[in-house]
Design a protein around this motif. Structure first.
Motif, PDB file in Angstrom:
ATOM      1  N   MET A 120       0.822  -1.206   0.000  1.00 22.92           N
ATOM      2  CA  MET A 120       0.000   0.000   0.000  1.00 22.92           C
ATOM      3  C   MET A 120       0.864   1.268   0.000  1.00 22.92           C
ATOM      4  O   MET A 120       0.452   2.306  -0.502  1.00 22.92           O
ATOM      5  CB  MET A 120      -0.928  -0.002   1.225  1.00 22.92           C
ATOM      6  N   ALA A 121       2.083   1.162   0.561  1.00 24.04           N
ATOM      7  CA  ALA A 121       2.979   2.315   0.515  1.00 24.04           C
ATOM      8  C   ALA A 121       3.354   2.635  -0.924  1.00 24.04           C
ATOM      9  O   ALA A 121       3.423   3.808  -1.326  1.00 24.04           O
ATOM     10  CB  ALA A 121       4.231   2.037   1.342  1.00 24.04           C
ATOM     11  N   LYS A 122       3.601   1.581  -1.720  1.00 25.37           N
ATOM     12  CA  LYS A 122       3.910   1.794  -3.135  1.00 25.37           C
ATOM     13  C   LYS A 122       2.718   2.407  -3.869  1.00 25.37           C
ATOM     14  O   LYS A 122       2.880   3.278  -4.731  1.00 25.37           O
ATOM     15  CB  LYS A 122       4.301   0.472  -3.792  1.00 25.37           C
ATOM     16  N   VAL A 123       1.520   1.953  -3.507  1.00 26.84           N
ATOM     17  CA  VAL A 123       0.307   2.505  -4.129  1.00 26.84           C
ATOM     18  C   VAL A 123       0.192   3.990  -3.814  1.00 26.84           C
ATOM     19  O   VAL A 123      -0.130   4.816  -4.685  1.00 26.84           O
ATOM     20  CB  VAL A 123      -0.947   1.746  -3.638  1.00 26.84           C
ATOM     21  N   ALA A 128      -7.381  -4.708   2.649  1.00 25.90           N
ATOM     22  CA  ALA A 128      -8.400  -4.533   3.688  1.00 25.90           C
ATOM     23  C   ALA A 128      -8.829  -3.068   3.753  1.00 25.90           C
ATOM     24  O   ALA A 128      -8.146  -2.169   3.256  1.00 25.90           O
ATOM     25  CB  ALA A 128      -7.849  -4.986   5.031  1.00 25.90           C
ATOM     26  N   ARG A 129      -9.971  -2.850   4.392  1.00 30.11           N
ATOM     27  CA  ARG A 129     -10.471  -1.470   4.509  1.00 30.11           C
ATOM     28  C   ARG A 129      -9.458  -0.548   5.187  1.00 30.11           C
ATOM     29  O   ARG A 129      -9.209   0.554   4.702  1.00 30.11           O
ATOM     30  CB  ARG A 129     -11.788  -1.462   5.293  1.00 30.11           C
ATOM     31  N   PRO A 130      -8.867  -0.950   6.305  1.00 34.42           N
ATOM     32  CA  PRO A 130      -7.877  -0.066   6.933  1.00 34.42           C
ATOM     33  C   PRO A 130      -6.706   0.264   6.017  1.00 34.42           C
ATOM     34  O   PRO A 130      -6.157   1.368   6.074  1.00 34.42           O
ATOM     35  CB  PRO A 130      -7.418  -0.860   8.159  1.00 34.42           C
ATOM     36  N   GLN A 131      -6.328  -0.685   5.170  1.00 40.55           N
ATOM     37  CA  GLN A 131      -5.215  -0.429   4.258  1.00 40.55           C
ATOM     38  C   GLN A 131      -5.579   0.639   3.225  1.00 40.55           C
ATOM     39  O   GLN A 131      -4.763   1.505   2.900  1.00 40.55           O
ATOM     40  CB  GLN A 131      -4.803  -1.727   3.550  1.00 40.55           C
ATOM     41  N   LEU A 153      -4.938   8.369   3.402  1.00 43.17           N
ATOM     42  CA  LEU A 153      -4.391   9.272   4.422  1.00 43.17           C
ATOM     43  C   LEU A 153      -2.896   9.473   4.233  1.00 43.17           C
ATOM     44  O   LEU A 153      -2.347  10.534   4.583  1.00 43.17           O
ATOM     45  CB  LEU A 153      -4.667   8.708   5.821  1.00 43.17           C
ATOM     46  N   GLY A 154      -2.209   8.458   3.685  1.00 41.79           N
ATOM     47  CA  GLY A 154      -0.788   8.620   3.391  1.00 41.79           C
ATOM     48  C   GLY A 154      -0.553   9.722   2.384  1.00 41.79           C
ATOM     49  O   GLY A 154       0.408  10.503   2.500  1.00 41.79           O
ATOM     50  N   GLU A 155      -1.428   9.812   1.381  1.00 42.56           N
ATOM     51  CA  GLU A 155      -1.331  10.916   0.420  1.00 42.56           C
ATOM     52  C   GLU A 155      -1.546  12.253   1.129  1.00 42.56           C
ATOM     53  O   GLU A 155      -0.856  13.243   0.844  1.00 42.56           O
ATOM     54  CB  GLU A 155      -2.372  10.731  -0.684  1.00 42.56           C
ATOM     55  N   ALA A 156      -2.508  12.268   2.061  1.00 42.68           N
ATOM     56  CA  ALA A 156      -2.779  13.502   2.797  1.00 42.68           C
ATOM     57  C   ALA A 156      -1.574  13.917   3.637  1.00 42.68           C
ATOM     58  O   ALA A 156      -1.214  15.102   3.703  1.00 42.68           O
ATOM     59  CB  ALA A 156      -4.008  13.326   3.686  1.00 42.68           C
ATOM     60  N   VAL A 157      -0.934  12.935   4.281  1.00 42.26           N
ATOM     61  CA  VAL A 157       0.258  13.237   5.085  1.00 42.26           C
ATOM     62  C   VAL A 157       1.350  13.820   4.200  1.00 42.26           C
ATOM     63  O   VAL A 157       2.026  14.811   4.568  1.00 42.26           O
ATOM     64  CB  VAL A 157       0.755  11.980   5.814  1.00 42.26           C
ATOM     65  N   ALA A 158       1.547  13.233   3.020  1.00 40.51           N
ATOM     66  CA  ALA A 158       2.573  13.733   2.109  1.00 40.51           C
ATOM     67  C   ALA A 158       2.274  15.169   1.697  1.00 40.51           C
ATOM     68  O   ALA A 158       3.170  16.033   1.677  1.00 40.51           O
ATOM     69  CB  ALA A 158       2.659  12.838   0.875  1.00 40.51           C
ATOM     70  N   VAL A 159       1.000  15.431   1.363  1.00 39.10           N
ATOM     71  CA  VAL A 159       0.616  16.805   1.003  1.00 39.10           C
ATOM     72  C   VAL A 159       0.842  17.747   2.185  1.00 39.10           C
ATOM     73  O   VAL A 159       1.346  18.868   2.034  1.00 39.10           O
ATOM     74  CB  VAL A 159      -0.858  16.854   0.553  1.00 39.10           C
ATOM     75  N   VAL A 218      -4.801  15.905   7.223  1.00 39.48           N
ATOM     76  CA  VAL A 218      -5.242  14.532   7.522  1.00 39.48           C
ATOM     77  C   VAL A 218      -6.698  14.520   7.978  1.00 39.48           C
ATOM     78  O   VAL A 218      -7.492  13.667   7.542  1.00 39.48           O
ATOM     79  CB  VAL A 218      -4.325  13.902   8.588  1.00 39.48           C
ATOM     80  N   VAL A 219      -7.066  15.471   8.851  1.00 41.32           N
ATOM     81  CA  VAL A 219      -8.456  15.509   9.317  1.00 41.32           C
ATOM     82  C   VAL A 219      -9.404  15.785   8.156  1.00 41.32           C
ATOM     83  O   VAL A 219     -10.478  15.179   8.038  1.00 41.32           O
ATOM     84  CB  VAL A 219      -8.621  16.573  10.419  1.00 41.32           C
ATOM     85  N   SER A 220      -9.015  16.701   7.269  1.00 39.25           N
ATOM     86  CA  SER A 220      -9.864  17.031   6.126  1.00 39.25           C
ATOM     87  C   SER A 220     -10.009  15.847   5.173  1.00 39.25           C
ATOM     88  O   SER A 220     -11.045  15.690   4.518  1.00 39.25           O
ATOM     89  CB  SER A 220      -9.279  18.228   5.370  1.00 39.25           C
ATOM     90  N   ALA A 221      -8.970  15.013   5.089  1.00 44.78           N
ATOM     91  CA  ALA A 221      -9.005  13.867   4.157  1.00 44.78           C
ATOM     92  C   ALA A 221      -9.561  12.609   4.800  1.00 44.78           C
ATOM     93  O   ALA A 221      -9.769  11.602   4.105  1.00 44.78           O
ATOM     94  CB  ALA A 221      -7.591  13.577   3.643  1.00 44.78           C
ATOM     95  N   TYR A 222      -9.840  12.656   6.103  1.00 43.92           N
ATOM     96  CA  TYR A 222     -10.243  11.429   6.801  1.00 43.92           C
ATOM     97  C   TYR A 222     -11.572  10.881   6.285  1.00 43.92           C
ATOM     98  O   TYR A 222     -11.696   9.684   6.011  1.00 43.92           O
ATOM     99  CB  TYR A 222     -10.330  11.691   8.304  1.00 43.92           C
ATOM    100  N   PHE A 223     -12.567  11.741   6.148  1.00 46.95           N
ATOM    101  CA  PHE A 223     -13.886  11.247   5.725  1.00 46.95           C
ATOM    102  C   PHE A 223     -13.875  10.743   4.286  1.00 46.95           C
ATOM    103  O   PHE A 223     -14.452   9.677   4.001  1.00 46.95           O
ATOM    104  CB  PHE A 223     -14.934  12.341   5.934  1.00 46.95           C
ATOM    105  N   PRO A 224     -13.213  11.436   3.344  1.00 46.17           N
ATOM    106  CA  PRO A 224     -13.078  10.820   2.021  1.00 46.17           C
ATOM    107  C   PRO A 224     -12.339   9.486   2.071  1.00 46.17           C
ATOM    108  O   PRO A 224     -12.679   8.550   1.327  1.00 46.17           O
ATOM    109  CB  PRO A 224     -12.277  11.868   1.227  1.00 46.17           C
ATOM    110  N   ALA A 225     -11.346   9.372   2.960  1.00 44.08           N
ATOM    111  CA  ALA A 225     -10.605   8.114   3.073  1.00 44.08           C
ATOM    112  C   ALA A 225     -11.511   6.999   3.593  1.00 44.08           C
ATOM    113  O   ALA A 225     -11.440   5.843   3.135  1.00 44.08           O
ATOM    114  CB  ALA A 225      -9.406   8.295   4.002  1.00 44.08           C
ATOM    115  N   ARG A 226     -12.365   7.318   4.541  1.00 45.31           N
ATOM    116  CA  ARG A 226     -13.305   6.316   5.063  1.00 45.31           C
ATOM    117  C   ARG A 226     -14.281   5.875   3.979  1.00 45.31           C
ATOM    118  O   ARG A 226     -14.605   4.681   3.860  1.00 45.31           O
ATOM    119  CB  ARG A 226     -14.086   6.895   6.243  1.00 45.31           C
TER     120      ARG A 226
END
Length: 830
Positions: A2-5, A298-301, A307-313, A361-369
């Motif tokens: 998932m990190a590569k993704v 899995a869903r968490p992945q 969220l990893g994209e959000a952290v990078a941004v 991260v907070v702003s991207a959390y709901f789209p991530a869910r």
């Protein structure tokens, strides 16, 4: 895996994520710039305090009781010198003094900016450094701070015109001083006798400072205190330095809070853009995310991948924002006239990354869910789309928040103090969130109306643009919400500014009865006053009937410290158009006048005996001779000038009211000519007072609007981002439109119109909320001078037009990109 993704998605959507990062960069830059600037200033003041006053063991000053401001007579200096253990006893003299530049204007920042122009007596232990020349000696010599001298083009040996409360003094510059950069303040130094004559009174000092010949500071303080008369106190040098640092820290704390409020507004607006961007990115990658779920993710992945994209941004945006913040801090230093090096502490770094990453991260959390909830079977469908929740829950929750926010605002406006302010702030925040949640529902009728003219005038492109804006109300609302917040706050500022202007103009019309007003430029802000010989000078002007001095003082009335004015009763009544509601507007032998509000608050009636303690330490019992209706120009207390003069060592004339037989242009010119020797004095009639008040309010409104424009810029970036993503999302649709005959220009026009409609919708919604908030604040503050609600309709219409322009400009790049699409490739896009 998932990190590569995550890394692959970041590389695939560079432009979109860069645009998202801009919102983070701008918000973080404001936070970082404010913190770096205040940290740098605090360090500079610490360095300055380390040089100034370190040798002071004990300081003698007036007590705070009685309003302060009591000077120290020379007799006290002699008593202190005889105390065992004292050494190098120095009397300080401070007051207002400035110099005229070669253009005839006061050198240094304008008085209205609140930057002090200090006059001092030169002593070897001032803490300042003589960089060239020598100390002043005699009444014709002066030393200037190096910064003011450089800006005005003066050097050692030049003749300058020195302005104090009296006529201009011509003096020779004999030295230049390094003051350690006192926030841009100009310093003019005289010898002690000259300083006492010009700034205070011969034989008096503002305060005393001394060194110790052996005893500890506390021991020497106790010895000195034993010989002081009533009304004076001795404090240790450590206490003096800590108090000074505390005062500076308080000012810097206010500035930091003030700037951070605007920074948080920008961050709040940026959060909407980040949320909108990630929602669209997730929607466009629905099938891709479903495939990940189908091959075992899995869903968490999936959630962590988004969220990893959000952290990078957040990391990239915070890093660039921190760098931009350093540039902003440099710009603020330039505005403040400081040239010291920036100070970098861990605080701005920690807060920059905390704000940037957490908000992203907070702003991207709901789209991530939402992304994680995509079922694997969706990967086998061509028309896969994210499920949309019903608006019922959103409407119910938004209505509840808006109603609760309105209730909090009402409670706050009915109360007072910091708790009331917190209620208003919390209520406004709740209303913003509530209206934002209701915006999708509101957008349908509003966008339909706003898009109608375009549909009629532009034909197919206009109709398509309106339908595109209506297609996804949630997206339209989220895009417009960012602009709504910024323009709502700007509208509140402009409504309050217009209300202040109108209210002040009405007050001047109703409460200013004199023909002219003469006062020092900047008034009490600069510390300047009118010279004692000015009234007599004015009365000699042909056409002038009378010129009355109005003094300003501070004393303790019945145990409460208040500001008062002192002047001839008849002149004050006429100048302020006072309306007597009880008693008589006459002082008699022992009377004073009081405003109706102050009288009710303290339970005073005509004839009441009130003990008043003055800055000289003496107490007088005066009788309430008359009570007048509330008057904002005069204030709440008017004293007999004889009482003021009897208790004041250095009288300060705040203003002179002038009445003339003919208040025409000839008289005005004659008065100004008579005051040519007083270049710091301003002559105003009623029209000039209105113009000056308008100018001051306009400056405040402009400054606040400029700071709030940062949120509008971020909102514009959000429009660009939304349109760019929308174009990508509708690639196949655009190809089909082009295939059935829609031209490139028509396509670009369609996208521009869609952007304009969304921007204008946000502007209309924001301005409507802003007007409502402004009206509520005016109603709450009506007892504090905001008596007339004034809505700047023309200005608000201009803001709507500006929003339309912003929408048009924001669409340029997405429209250009859409027009360049290859039709066949667009049609074949899945």
């Amino acid at each position: 895996m998932m990190a590569k993704v995550t890394l692959r998605n970041l590389a695939a959507h560079k432009i979109r994520l860069v645009l998202t990062a801009v919102a983070v960069i701008l918000g973080v830059a404001f936070v970082a710039g404010t913190l770096i600037f205040t940290d740098s200033m605090n360090r500079q003041f610490d360095d300055m305090f380390s040089r100034i006053g370190q040798s002071v063991a004990v300081s003698v000053r007036t007590t705070d009781e009685g309003g302060g401001g009591r000077p120290v007579p020379a007799s006290v200096v002699e008593s202190v010198k005889n105390v065992e253990g004292t050494e190098n006893v120095v009397g300080n003299v401070t007051g207002f003094a400035g110099v005229l530049g070669r253009d005839g204007e006061m050198a240094g920042p304008p008085a209205e900016q609140g930057v002090p122009k200090l006059g001092v007596n030169w002593a070897d232990d001032t803490g300042f450094t003589m960089t060239s020349g020598r100390a002043p000696r005699g009444p014709a010599e002066v030393a200037l701070d190096a910064a003011t001298a450089r800006d005005a083009g003066f050097g050692v040996g030049d003749t300058v015109q020195v302005v104090t409360s009296g006529p201009v003094q011509r003096m020779t510059v004999v030295g230049l001083i390094d003051t350690g950069d006192l926030m841009g303040a100009s310093v003019t130094a005289f010898d002690t006798a000259t300083a006492q004559k010009l700034l205070l009174r011969p034989g008096y000092f503002t305060d005393l400072q001394m060194e110790s010949a052996g005893p500890s500071e506390s021991e020497l303080r106790d010895r000195v205190a034993a010989v002081l008369p009533g009304g004076f106190e001795a404090i240790t040098g450590e206490q003096l330095r800590e108090e000074t640092k505390s005062e500076v820290a308080q000012i810097m704390g206010f500035f930091r809070t003030f700037m951070l409020v605007f920074a948080l507004i920008s961050v709040f607006v940026g959060a909407f853009i980040i949320f909108n961007t990630f929602s669209m990115l997730v929607a466009q990658r629905t099938r891709e995310l479903a495939l990940l779920r189908a091959i075992g993710a899995a869903r968490p992945q999936v959630t962590r991948a988004v969220l990893g994209e959000a952290v990078a941004v957040g990391v990239v945006g915070s890093t660039l924002g921190l760098a931009a913040g350093a540039g902003l801090a440099l710009a603020l230093q330039g505005v403040a006239g400081m040239d010291a090096a920036l100070v970098f502490t861990p605080t701005p770094v920690i807060w920059s990354y905390a704000v940037g990453i957490v908000v992203t991260v907070v702003s991207a959390y709901f789209p991530a869910r939402r992304a994680a909830k995509i079922p694997p079977v969706a990967a086998m469908r061509d028309d896969v789309a994210l499920p949309q929740r019903s608006l019922r829950i959103r409407v119910a929750l938004g209505s509840l928040l808006a109603a609760a926010g309105a209730a909090l605002i009402a409670a706050g406006l009915a109360g007072s103090g910091n708790g009331a302010v917190a209620l208003v702030g919390g209520g406004a925040f709740a209303v913003f969130i509530g209206v934002t949640m209701l915006a999708p529902l509101i957008s349908v009728p509003v966008v339909t109306v706003l898009g109608a003219p375009f549909a009629r005038l532009l034909g197919a492109p206009g109709r398509l643009a309106r339908r595109n804006a209506l297609r996804n109300p949630r997206r339209t609302a989220a895009t417009a919400a960012a602009l709504m917040i910024g323009l709502a706050l700007i509208t509140v500022v402009n409504v309050l500014g217009s209300t202040m202007r109108t209210s002040i103009e009405q007050q001047i019309e109703n409460q200013f009865g004199a023909d002219y007003l003469v006062q020092a430029a900047g008034g009490g802000i600069s510390g300047a006053s009118v010279g004692s010989d000015v009234p007599a000078t004015l009365e000699k002007v042909p056409g002038v009937e009378d010129a009355t001095a109005i003094y300003g003082g501070q004393a303790t009335f019945g145990g409460e410290e208040v500001q008062y004015v002192a002047g001839d009763a008849a002149a004050v009544v006429q100048a302020g158009r006072l309306e007597t509601v009880a008693g008589k507007a006459e002082f008699g032998s022992d009377g004073f006048l009081v405003g109706e509000g102050a009288a009710k608050e303290r339970g005073w009636t005509v004839g009441a005996q009130v003990p008043i303690r003055f800055p000289d330490g003496k107490t007088a019992t005066l009788r309430v001779a008359g009570i007048y209706a509330e008057n904002d120009l005069v204030g709440g207390h008017v004293l007999d000038p004889r009482v003021y003069l009897a208790h004041t060592v250095k009288p300060q004339i705040g203003l002179v009211v002038v009445n003339a037989a003919d208040a025409g242009a000839a008289t005005t010119e004659a008065i100004e000519g008579a005051l040519a020797a007083y270049p710091n004095l301003e002559v105003s009639d009623q029209a000039a007072l209105k113009d000056r008040a308008r100018g001051q309010v306009d400056s405040m409104v402009t400054a606040l609007t400029t700071l709030l424009m940062m949120s509008v810029i971020i909102a514009a970036v959000g429009v660009v981002n939304t349109l760019a993503l929308s174009v990508i999302e509708r690639t196949r649709e655009i190809g089909l439109l082009r295939a059935i005959g829609l031209g490139r220009r028509q396509l670009r026009r369609m996208i521009r119109v869609e952007s304009i409609v969304i921007a204008v919708f946000g502007a209309v919604l924001g301005i409507g909320i802003g007007v409502a908030f402004g009206a509520a604040l005016q109603n709450a503050l009506s007892d504090q001078g905001l008596t007339v609600l004034s809505v700047p309709v023309v200005t608000l219409c201009v803001y709507v037009a500006v929003a339309a322009v912003i929408g048009g400009l924001a669409a340029l790049w997405p429209a250009w990109r859409a027009g360049r699409m290859d039709v066949l490739k667009a049609i074949s896009t899945e």
